[in-house]
Write a protein that holds these residues in place. Sequence first.
Motif, PDB file in Angstrom:
ATOM      1  N   VAL A 153       0.885  -1.330  -0.034  1.00 27.23           N
ATOM      2  CA  VAL A 153       0.011   0.050  -0.062  1.00 27.23           C
ATOM      3  C   VAL A 153       0.938   1.217   0.077  1.00 27.23           C
ATOM      4  N   THR A 164       0.583   5.350   0.437  1.00 29.70           N
ATOM      5  CA  THR A 164      -0.437   6.139   1.156  1.00 29.70           C
ATOM      6  C   THR A 164       0.093   7.782   0.778  1.00 29.70           C
ATOM      7  N   LYS A 172      -5.764  11.691   3.523  1.00 31.28           N
ATOM      8  CA  LYS A 172      -4.900  10.751   2.806  1.00 31.28           C
ATOM      9  C   LYS A 172      -5.680   9.855   1.860  1.00 31.28           C
ATOM     10  N   SER A 173      -5.151   9.329   0.909  1.00 31.27           N
ATOM     11  CA  SER A 173      -5.435   8.393   0.118  1.00 31.27           C
ATOM     12  C   SER A 173      -4.567   7.180   0.080  1.00 31.27           C
ATOM     13  N   VAL A 174      -5.173   5.862  -0.079  1.00 32.57           N
ATOM     14  CA  VAL A 174      -4.499   4.594  -0.022  1.00 32.57           C
ATOM     15  C   VAL A 174      -4.342   4.040  -1.340  1.00 32.57           C
TER      16      VAL A 174
END
Length: 266
Positions: A234, A236, A246-248
């Motif tokens: 992942v 982030t 935040k975006s994963v």
Amino acid sequence: EVPFEFLVDPYCYPKYTGSCDEYISRVTLNTLSNSTPAGCGYNGYSWHANKSTTLVKGESYELTVQVGKVSGDSITSYNGDDLRVWIDWNNSISLLNNTSELIIENYNNGASGNYTFTVPLTAVTGSIRMRIQLLYFDSADPTSPCGSTFQDGETEDYTLNIIPACTPTTSTFKFYPEEGSAGTEVRFYKTSGTSGGFLSVDSIQFNGILSPSIRILDDNTMFAIVPEGAGTGVVTLFDNSPCKRKSVINFDFLNKEGTCNIYNDL
């Protein structure tokens, strides 16, 4: 002729009857950082009305309190001091209405330390009060934020600005190269017809490991170095808004070009 205006603090304030031998020397919370010289405010109380920080509902924060000692000997603090912290989550102008407002209790343990708490989702939005209270360990009525018979110690008040939990929107971006390893510079770029961008991004983690370098070319393009120890997993992106959105991203270093999501400022 202009009349005088006086600020009247609606909160009760404690009163210390002893000396100011121990005092609160430093407080840090999120962006708030306040250091004070040896000594206490009037009757041991200070309201730092111009010292504040913004907290997000549902997020956890670390409060650091350091205690100083005025007496000129080799001891820098007393091991038996007590520390309590209240936050008026419902802005009722009373710190006794709800037991959940007493967020920290550290008895007979020296007071200095790092303390973690979470902002309740039910907290009111807007400016509220935080009270930090240091007491000599045998002070009378040690559980009251408004006592008038405390011995040595100090109480300080601060303002917290509470904002709602983030509800971000999502836009689609892409990354390149198709494969890479530690030290590879990965390019993130905006696809046609999407909103938002990269100017607010302040850090990137690859599988939990912080990228040693990010480079933002403009709102449409940015670059990040794959850190040592990272692998398929992942990625982030964190931005520097108060909500710390935040975006994963699921990123496979050996797969073909992929897509990722980043949250926009609302």
